[in-house]
Design a protein around this motif. Sequence first.
Motif, PDB file in Angstrom:
ATOM      1  N   ALA A  40     -16.838   2.264  -9.155  1.00 49.02           N
ATOM      2  CA  ALA A  40     -16.686   0.941  -8.557  1.00 49.02           C
ATOM      3  C   ALA A  40     -15.838   0.038  -9.443  1.00 49.02           C
ATOM      4  N   GLU A  41     -16.069   0.089 -10.752  1.00 54.98           N
ATOM      5  CA  GLU A  41     -15.274  -0.716 -11.675  1.00 54.98           C
ATOM      6  C   GLU A  41     -13.808  -0.305 -11.626  1.00 54.98           C
ATOM      7  N   ALA A  42     -13.560   1.006 -11.605  1.00 55.47           N
ATOM      8  CA  ALA A  42     -12.176   1.488 -11.535  1.00 55.47           C
ATOM      9  C   ALA A  42     -11.535   1.142 -10.199  1.00 55.47           C
ATOM     10  N   GLN A  43     -12.298   1.172  -9.145  1.00 52.98           N
ATOM     11  CA  GLN A  43     -11.772   0.817  -7.833  1.00 52.98           C
ATOM     12  C   GLN A  43     -11.334  -0.641  -7.798  1.00 52.98           C
ATOM     13  N   ARG A  44     -12.137  -1.510  -8.367  1.00 56.94           N
ATOM     14  CA  ARG A  44     -11.776  -2.926  -8.388  1.00 56.94           C
ATOM     15  C   ARG A  44     -10.500  -3.163  -9.189  1.00 56.94           C
ATOM     16  N   ALA A  45     -10.293  -2.364 -10.218  1.00 63.02           N
ATOM     17  CA  ALA A  45      -9.110  -2.530 -11.067  1.00 63.02           C
ATOM     18  C   ALA A  45      -7.840  -2.001 -10.434  1.00 63.02           C
ATOM     19  N   THR A  46      -7.954  -1.006  -9.558  1.00 59.42           N
ATOM     20  CA  THR A  46      -6.769  -0.301  -9.074  1.00 59.42           C
ATOM     21  C   THR A  46      -6.572  -0.342  -7.571  1.00 59.42           C
ATOM     22  N   GLY A  47      -7.648  -0.502  -6.825  1.00 63.31           N
ATOM     23  CA  GLY A  47      -7.572  -0.404  -5.370  1.00 63.31           C
ATOM     24  C   GLY A  47      -7.768   1.000  -4.836  1.00 63.31           C
ATOM     25  N   ALA A  48      -7.920   1.991  -5.719  1.00 64.56           N
ATOM     26  CA  ALA A  48      -8.020   3.393  -5.295  1.00 64.56           C
ATOM     27  C   ALA A  48      -9.240   3.628  -4.413  1.00 64.56           C
ATOM     28  N   VAL A  49      -9.109   4.576  -3.527  1.00 62.27           N
ATOM     29  CA  VAL A  49     -10.238   4.963  -2.689  1.00 62.27           C
ATOM     30  C   VAL A  49     -11.191   5.856  -3.491  1.00 62.27           C
TER      31      VAL A  49
ATOM     32  N   PRO B   4       0.824  -1.221   0.000  1.00 60.95           N
ATOM     33  CA  PRO B   4       0.000   0.000   0.000  1.00 60.95           C
ATOM     34  C   PRO B   4       0.851   1.261   0.000  1.00 60.95           C
ATOM     35  N   ALA B   5       0.435   2.218  -0.820  1.00 58.39           N
ATOM     36  CA  ALA B   5       1.140   3.495  -0.934  1.00 58.39           C
ATOM     37  C   ALA B   5       0.127   4.579  -1.245  1.00 58.39           C
ATOM     38  N   VAL B   6       0.464   5.811  -0.889  1.00 60.61           N
ATOM     39  CA  VAL B   6      -0.325   6.973  -1.278  1.00 60.61           C
ATOM     40  C   VAL B   6       0.246   7.475  -2.592  1.00 60.61           C
ATOM     41  N   ARG B   7      -0.594   7.596  -3.607  1.00 59.89           N
ATOM     42  CA  ARG B   7      -0.133   8.008  -4.936  1.00 59.89           C
ATOM     43  C   ARG B   7      -0.206   9.530  -5.045  1.00 59.89           C
ATOM     44  N   THR B   8       0.926  10.204  -4.931  1.00 60.69           N
ATOM     45  CA  THR B   8       0.986  11.655  -5.043  1.00 60.69           C
ATOM     46  C   THR B   8       1.383  12.041  -6.460  1.00 60.69           C
ATOM     47  N   VAL B   9       1.331  13.328  -6.767  1.00 57.90           N
ATOM     48  CA  VAL B   9       1.691  13.784  -8.109  1.00 57.90           C
ATOM     49  C   VAL B   9       3.187  13.687  -8.368  1.00 57.90           C
ATOM     50  N   LEU B  10       3.973  13.412  -7.327  1.00 62.61           N
ATOM     51  CA  LEU B  10       5.408  13.205  -7.492  1.00 62.61           C
ATOM     52  C   LEU B  10       5.797  11.749  -7.335  1.00 62.61           C
ATOM     53  N   GLY B  11       4.836  10.866  -7.294  1.00 58.49           N
ATOM     54  CA  GLY B  11       5.124   9.445  -7.180  1.00 58.49           C
ATOM     55  C   GLY B  11       4.498   8.835  -5.946  1.00 58.49           C
ATOM     56  N   ASP B  12       4.667   7.527  -5.805  1.00 53.42           N
ATOM     57  CA  ASP B  12       4.070   6.804  -4.691  1.00 53.42           C
ATOM     58  C   ASP B  12       4.859   7.024  -3.406  1.00 53.42           C
ATOM     59  N   LEU B  13       4.135   7.091  -2.316  1.00 54.37           N
ATOM     60  CA  LEU B  13       4.693   7.488  -1.025  1.00 54.37           C
ATOM     61  C   LEU B  13       4.264   6.489   0.034  1.00 54.37           C
ATOM     62  N   ALA B  14       5.168   6.136   0.921  1.00 53.80           N
ATOM     63  CA  ALA B  14       4.799   5.298   2.060  1.00 53.80           C
ATOM     64  C   ALA B  14       3.762   6.030   2.902  1.00 53.80           C
TER      65      ALA B  14
ATOM     66  N   PRO C  83     -15.396  -2.501  -1.227  1.00 48.64           N
ATOM     67  CA  PRO C  83     -15.119  -2.605   0.211  1.00 48.64           C
ATOM     68  C   PRO C  83     -15.417  -1.274   0.905  1.00 48.64           C
ATOM     69  N   PRO C  84     -16.124  -1.282   2.018  1.00 47.54           N
ATOM     70  CA  PRO C  84     -16.481  -0.017   2.675  1.00 47.54           C
ATOM     71  C   PRO C  84     -15.287   0.848   3.046  1.00 47.54           C
ATOM     72  N   ASP C  85     -14.158   0.209   3.355  1.00 46.53           N
ATOM     73  CA  ASP C  85     -12.990   1.012   3.717  1.00 46.53           C
ATOM     74  C   ASP C  85     -12.301   1.625   2.503  1.00 46.53           C
ATOM     75  N   ARG C  86     -12.878   1.455   1.312  1.00 42.98           N
ATOM     76  CA  ARG C  86     -12.410   2.136   0.104  1.00 42.98           C
ATOM     77  C   ARG C  86     -13.356   3.266  -0.285  1.00 42.98           C
TER      78      ARG C  86
ATOM     79  N   ARG D   4      -4.000   5.995   6.095  1.00 43.62           N
ATOM     80  CA  ARG D   4      -4.625   4.700   5.846  1.00 43.62           C
ATOM     81  C   ARG D   4      -5.705   4.803   4.769  1.00 43.62           C
ATOM     82  N   ALA D   5      -6.484   5.886   4.807  1.00 43.89           N
ATOM     83  CA  ALA D   5      -7.610   6.025   3.873  1.00 43.89           C
ATOM     84  C   ALA D   5      -7.151   6.163   2.432  1.00 43.89           C
ATOM     85  N   PHE D   6      -6.098   6.927   2.185  1.00 46.09           N
ATOM     86  CA  PHE D   6      -5.680   7.218   0.816  1.00 46.09           C
ATOM     87  C   PHE D   6      -4.625   6.254   0.286  1.00 46.09           C
ATOM     88  N   ALA D   7      -4.147   5.347   1.122  1.00 51.01           N
ATOM     89  CA  ALA D   7      -3.197   4.344   0.650  1.00 51.01           C
ATOM     90  C   ALA D   7      -3.944   3.247  -0.105  1.00 51.01           C
ATOM     91  N   ALA D   8      -3.309   2.708  -1.112  1.00 47.30           N
ATOM     92  CA  ALA D   8      -3.890   1.621  -1.896  1.00 47.30           C
ATOM     93  C   ALA D   8      -2.792   0.663  -2.316  1.00 47.30           C
TER      94      ALA D   8
END
Length: 336
Positions: free
Chosen positions: A162-171, A13-23, A196-199, A306-310
């Motif tokens: 929902a379809e995009a969420q299933r494909a990527t894990g994004a919130v 899981p990582a937060v996807r920022t405009v400068l790349g993925d972040l822990a 998933p509700p937590d998404r 936690r919320a924005f990590a995928a």
Amino acid sequence: MVTPAAARGAAVPAVRTVLGDLAPADLGVCNAHDHLFLRSPRLPGQELDDAGAAAAELGAFRAAGGAAVIQWTPYGMGRRAAELPGLARESGVRIVAATGLHQAVHYAPEVLERVRADLAGLFVAELTVGIGGTGPRAGMIKIAGGFHGLDRHARYTLAAAAEAQRATGAVIGVHLELGTGALDVLDLLCGELAVPPDRVILGHLNRAPDLVVHRAAAGAGAYLAFDGPSRAHHATDWRLPEALAALVEAGFADRILLGGDTTTADARSVNGGPGMPHLLNRHRNRLELALGADLVTQFLTANPARAFAAPWARTPHAGQTSPPVPGRATDPPATT
């Protein structure tokens, strides 16, 4: 049809920022819902389209102790994705961009017609390849419900999300019109569409301080965003400590997010309004008096991390043969 992320192998899981993925642990104090750029025919003359003002606002937020901003501006509403990586570098504030689609009233009919053929595909491309095909990648999906319910447009966009969420894990972040319709959204997204509700992040719940609905939504597992402080006519500030205390008492402190939701030029601190710094300069202090500093810190740090990590699938950008290096932009910026 987009492919589920699990079928391709998910990453840490990582937060996807405009400068790349972040822990997630590196996100820091986060404004979980705001806008640096925004344009809508519903707000004539109040566009957020000044890059200099956006930079000044980020600087003021940084000076107040802020480290990250989630820009919920979706497709076709003046995101100015090309500006975001530079603003992030110059300010030192981490920025997450959004894909998605707002209510139909925010678009010309021809724009909606253009994206309708493959809306889920558009969302997935912006999350995994880049905004505009070459720009920074979005890190969340922003969509909208209706007033006390879901119209046909809302149902269509929720299904695509929902379809995009299933494909990527994004919130998925959901604009709730005046804070209403939260349970309708969850019934469709998490019931019928099996997200998933937590998404799911439900936005603007402070505008309808219904403690029964708040507890039901948190109990379902969704995140609750209380955003837009200083709008007294929306019952935001004066009812918020009560609403948050009720959620904490019910055991849902880990579901709470806080944001600023600056949507007009006049609301920016650099133009004399409360702006982004208000979240930390005034709003945080008031909540700490009611709830204690530790809880408010959790709302601003651990919960959004936690919320924005995928668990993003390792899908390279166009023209890449390996995943992007965390913390560094790897694509030319786009303008959509």
